[in-house]
Design a protein around this motif. Sequence first.
Motif, PDB file in Angstrom:
ATOM      1  N   LYS A   1       0.827  -1.202   0.000  1.00  0.00           N
ATOM      2  CA  LYS A   1       0.000   0.000   0.000  1.00  0.00           C
ATOM      3  C   LYS A   1       0.864   1.256   0.000  1.00  0.00           C
ATOM      4  O   LYS A   1       0.597   2.214  -0.729  1.00  0.00           O
ATOM      5  CB  LYS A   1      -0.922  -0.018   1.223  1.00  0.00           C
ATOM      6  CG  LYS A   1      -1.890   1.155   1.289  1.00  0.00           C
ATOM      7  CD  LYS A   1      -2.801   1.049   2.503  1.00  0.00           C
ATOM      8  CE  LYS A   1      -3.765   2.241   2.554  1.00  0.00           C
ATOM      9  NZ  LYS A   1      -4.648   2.184   3.752  1.00  0.00           N
ATOM     10  N   PHE A   2       1.910   1.241   0.806  1.00  0.00           N
ATOM     11  CA  PHE A   2       2.826   2.377   0.858  1.00  0.00           C
ATOM     12  C   PHE A   2       3.447   2.632  -0.512  1.00  0.00           C
ATOM     13  O   PHE A   2       3.525   3.776  -0.971  1.00  0.00           O
ATOM     14  CB  PHE A   2       3.909   2.095   1.903  1.00  0.00           C
ATOM     15  CG  PHE A   2       5.056   3.067   1.888  1.00  0.00           C
ATOM     16  CD1 PHE A   2       4.957   4.305   2.493  1.00  0.00           C
ATOM     17  CD2 PHE A   2       6.258   2.727   1.258  1.00  0.00           C
ATOM     18  CE1 PHE A   2       6.007   5.199   2.472  1.00  0.00           C
ATOM     19  CE2 PHE A   2       7.325   3.618   1.233  1.00  0.00           C
ATOM     20  CZ  PHE A   2       7.200   4.857   1.846  1.00  0.00           C
TER      21      PHE A   2
ATOM     22  N   MET B   1       8.228  11.562  -0.629  1.00  0.00           N
ATOM     23  CA  MET B   1       7.953  11.836  -2.036  1.00  0.00           C
ATOM     24  C   MET B   1       8.426  13.236  -2.411  1.00  0.00           C
ATOM     25  O   MET B   1       8.938  13.451  -3.524  1.00  0.00           O
ATOM     26  CB  MET B   1       6.452  11.689  -2.312  1.00  0.00           C
ATOM     27  CG  MET B   1       6.136  11.546  -3.797  1.00  0.00           C
ATOM     28  SD  MET B   1       6.890  10.054  -4.507  1.00  0.00           S
ATOM     29  CE  MET B   1       7.218  10.617  -6.181  1.00  0.00           C
ATOM     30  N   THR B   2       8.295  14.176  -1.500  1.00  0.00           N
ATOM     31  CA  THR B   2       8.797  15.526  -1.761  1.00  0.00           C
ATOM     32  C   THR B   2      10.300  15.504  -1.984  1.00  0.00           C
ATOM     33  O   THR B   2      10.830  16.164  -2.893  1.00  0.00           O
ATOM     34  CB  THR B   2       8.449  16.459  -0.596  1.00  0.00           C
ATOM     35  OG1 THR B   2       7.022  16.496  -0.433  1.00  0.00           O
ATOM     36  CG2 THR B   2       8.965  17.859  -0.835  1.00  0.00           C
TER      37      THR B   2
ATOM     38  N   ALA C   1       1.098   9.275  -5.409  1.00  0.00           N
ATOM     39  CA  ALA C   1      -0.071  10.154  -5.338  1.00  0.00           C
ATOM     40  C   ALA C   1      -0.083  11.021  -4.091  1.00  0.00           C
ATOM     41  O   ALA C   1      -0.899  11.937  -3.981  1.00  0.00           O
ATOM     42  CB  ALA C   1      -1.346   9.315  -5.392  1.00  0.00           C
ATOM     43  N   GLY C   2       0.811  10.757  -3.156  1.00  0.00           N
ATOM     44  CA  GLY C   2       0.797  11.473  -1.890  1.00  0.00           C
ATOM     45  C   GLY C   2       1.738  12.662  -1.866  1.00  0.00           C
ATOM     46  O   GLY C   2       2.426  12.975  -2.837  1.00  0.00           O
ATOM     47  N   THR C   3       1.734  13.328  -0.726  1.00  0.00           N
ATOM     48  CA  THR C   3       2.592  14.514  -0.532  1.00  0.00           C
ATOM     49  C   THR C   3       3.465  14.321   0.703  1.00  0.00           C
ATOM     50  O   THR C   3       3.704  15.256   1.449  1.00  0.00           O
ATOM     51  CB  THR C   3       1.734  15.778  -0.372  1.00  0.00           C
ATOM     52  OG1 THR C   3       0.821  15.587   0.740  1.00  0.00           O
ATOM     53  CG2 THR C   3       0.955  16.067  -1.631  1.00  0.00           C
ATOM     54  N   SER C   4       3.930  13.085   0.918  1.00  0.00           N
ATOM     55  CA  SER C   4       4.749  12.800   2.083  1.00  0.00           C
ATOM     56  C   SER C   4       6.122  13.443   1.940  1.00  0.00           C
ATOM     57  O   SER C   4       6.557  13.771   0.832  1.00  0.00           O
ATOM     58  CB  SER C   4       4.909  11.284   2.238  1.00  0.00           C
ATOM     59  OG  SER C   4       5.649  10.760   1.148  1.00  0.00           O
TER      60      SER C   4
ATOM     61  N   THR D   1       2.379   1.628  -3.583  1.00  0.00           N
ATOM     62  CA  THR D   1       1.438   1.974  -4.649  1.00  0.00           C
ATOM     63  C   THR D   1       0.834   3.365  -4.456  1.00  0.00           C
ATOM     64  O   THR D   1       0.438   4.010  -5.435  1.00  0.00           O
ATOM     65  CB  THR D   1       0.315   0.936  -4.721  1.00  0.00           C
ATOM     66  OG1 THR D   1      -0.298   0.785  -3.424  1.00  0.00           O
ATOM     67  CG2 THR D   1       0.864  -0.416  -5.167  1.00  0.00           C
ATOM     68  N   GLU D   2       0.768   3.844  -3.222  1.00  0.00           N
ATOM     69  CA  GLU D   2       0.159   5.148  -2.959  1.00  0.00           C
ATOM     70  C   GLU D   2       1.172   6.271  -2.837  1.00  0.00           C
ATOM     71  O   GLU D   2       0.794   7.440  -2.724  1.00  0.00           O
ATOM     72  CB  GLU D   2      -0.676   5.087  -1.670  1.00  0.00           C
ATOM     73  CG  GLU D   2      -1.868   4.142  -1.753  1.00  0.00           C
ATOM     74  CD  GLU D   2      -2.675   4.100  -0.463  1.00  0.00           C
ATOM     75  OE1 GLU D   2      -2.230   4.747   0.523  1.00  0.00           O
ATOM     76  OE2 GLU D   2      -3.726   3.435  -0.439  1.00  0.00           O
ATOM     77  N   LEU D   3       2.470   5.928  -2.896  1.00  0.00           N
ATOM     78  CA  LEU D   3       3.491   6.941  -2.646  1.00  0.00           C
ATOM     79  C   LEU D   3       3.444   8.071  -3.669  1.00  0.00           C
ATOM     80  O   LEU D   3       3.505   9.258  -3.308  1.00  0.00           O
ATOM     81  CB  LEU D   3       4.872   6.279  -2.655  1.00  0.00           C
ATOM     82  CG  LEU D   3       6.044   7.154  -2.206  1.00  0.00           C
ATOM     83  CD1 LEU D   3       5.865   7.604  -0.766  1.00  0.00           C
ATOM     84  CD2 LEU D   3       7.363   6.397  -2.356  1.00  0.00           C
TER      85      LEU D   3
END
Length: 806
Positions: free
Chosen positions: A155-156, A168-169, A162-165, A158-160
């Motif tokens: 999950k981490f 990812m930044t 699309a996120g703003t963690s 596949t969703e990375l």
Amino acid sequence: LALYDPERSQAAMHDGQITTWEIFQGELTAAAQRWKTDGGAGLRILTRNESSPTLLDQLARLLAKYPAAKWHEFDPLASPAARAIYHLDRADVILSLGADFLTQGPDALRLAREFAAGRRPNGKMNRFYAAESTPTLTGSMADHRMILRPDALEKFATELAAGTSPIMTDLRAHAGRSVVIAGEFESPAVHAAARLLNEALGNIGVTVDYLAAPQTGARALSELAADIHSGAVETLVILGGNPVYDAPADLDFAALLAKVPRSVHLGLFQDETATRCHWHAPEAHTLESWSDARALDGTASIIQPVIEPLVAGRSRHELLATLLEEAPQSGYEIVRGFWQKQPGADNFESAWRKALHDGLVRDSAGHAAAPVTLPTVPPQTADSGSLHLLIRPSARLYDGCYANNAWLQELPDPLTKIVWDNAALVSQATSDRLKLERGEIVILKFRGRSVRAPIWIQPGQADDCITITLGYGRTHAGSVGNGVGYNAYALRTSDAPWGGAGLEIEKTGEKHNLVTTQHHWQMHEREEVRIGTFADYQKQPTAIAQPAEPTPREDESLYPNVAYTGHKWGMSIDLNTCFGCGVCTIACQAENNIPVVGKEQVEMNREMHWIRVDRYYASEAPNAPMLHQPVPCMHCEDAPCELVCPVAATVHSSEGLNQMVYNRCIGTRYCSNNCPYKVRRFNFLEYDANQFEQPATRKLMRNPNVSVRSRGVMEKCTYCIQRINAVKIATQIANRAIRDGEITPACAQACPVEAIVFGDLNDKGSRIAILRDAPLSYGLLAELNVRPRTTYLAKLRNPNPEMEHA
């Protein structure tokens, strides 16, 4: 050690009886005559994953000669079909999704070297994120380590994007200078997510190349099983490997083999597969034979023998030549003949000699980049109460092929420090919930199969996950490896080779004695490993290595100061790049004829390793940083051991080495009691009993430049004095000075990340002198004023400021 193993196969066998290679060869030749009439319809060849150009050519010609025959490949630790080449020397930010890239995979050594280069604070330092379910040595080097169950890891991943963690930044801020690495044993969903992230970040072609898997024409093991069940297989030739032991449990390869009318096995040992085959031929060891191989990127290398064959073994090339009915040729002639037929061989002799000299065939990489295809893979789903099984290779025994290697059995596991065993790893929270204790034997049940295993509580393990390691539980490994540990392959199936959800545990009430070489995990407010951040280092470089209390001055000592007018040897160990692999321990053991003592003696704290690798945790938090510290003899300037020896068996040399005079030692062990580092080892028993009556191969295994110690003497690290003296003699003959780096102890030579540096401190331009004066340099327990000649470089982390306290 496997090369010199006296239990290697010595002769060809037929139904358990010794025969000759000529009789065995005659059997194959007679079978070849029958294959000509039916195109080899009943012939099957089983190999491991092969990269040898010569062998692949032989197999192709064999299938052309017998078109109805089939070739199958099986490797228990096979990599995914899509190959990825990572370039960590180009990456400033690295994200690992369950990847143990420092120790696993065909290019682990290169990746370790590149990763370590980026950890040295030369104006900048890479940042490393790791998300994993079970602790790895690679994860121990992370600036941020996230502990996630396999479903949460998917999950981490596949969703990375699309996120703003903060992660990812950070990756986006370093687009084209970042890389996402998917673990070899992770699910297809994780691999797809990693590839998608690398594409989105513009990393493909810069920090990662995806290569098409070579199309060899080999078929799967499952197809071979189906053919055997249908009665289509008349002759099965197994070239290396041990499928009876390591094939998926649902295939039951032992039962399959019993259905084959003629089975042939070529291997180093009379293992589980060899003993069930009609014919067995001893294989020549890699170090005894000619062959070739391709690296992950396709670059070819010629494999050259370093020793004449110790037993009457044959190479795979020679066996295939027999099946091809070719005139008898040596392995050298077969390999050379293949390359002589390649295009552009006009000036072959010159090119051949250059390839042998260089170690590779230049410009031989030929795999094209694979197109970016991203399969749609649904992520795993598991209810929150289910247990996950994780199956991983052993850090010491790999897939089990090294089970009869006593050096590796006694090498402490880099994470648990367990010797001569494997365990089932669980987190503290899971053990509390299930009321499990360390050493308790449980029955692990997975998809209708079960195995008994002892429990080990492991910091850094994901909750509700249990990790088991392959390579143990052998029944035909030899006198060293038989019956050591449990067989994790019993739970491994074709559709779940690396585990999955749905594991069940049954308590037995029994206990198993797990022996470990380290019983404490924290540093208890001491400063064995000094650690700081890269940001702090940039602000004040010397602050991190400074002790909590001032170190005594050199003149505050009962020892007289010595002026070393000649050489002054010293060593530096970089804790910022060391990842705790233990290679230095094995290199030292091989170089210095260090004996193996066995599980019972290790339990009594009588292990003999001259260099150990301590493992600590920075705190008691589940995701606390794991720290590694190799500890050899410090060769103290003011050595406490020398002061208490009643017979002057431990003395100081004119070049500053603490030396042991074996024939003076009477075994009082006062020196060991006085050593604050506990690095001196004592031969309590005759560990090398009857050393002069042992098999000839065991005698050949010894380093002739190092004496074999008997019972009752103290021994320890000597900085490989035999290597020091060899170079001193050579340079004296040549009438020149010793060059910096010309003397390399075994530990430093073997270290994959060059964390260990040795040299002359009196040579002010030497690398060791520069490192000794570096801002991060410090002495272990320097507050005791023993003035160690071995010093360390403090460890640095490069955390993301937005996540530092997360």
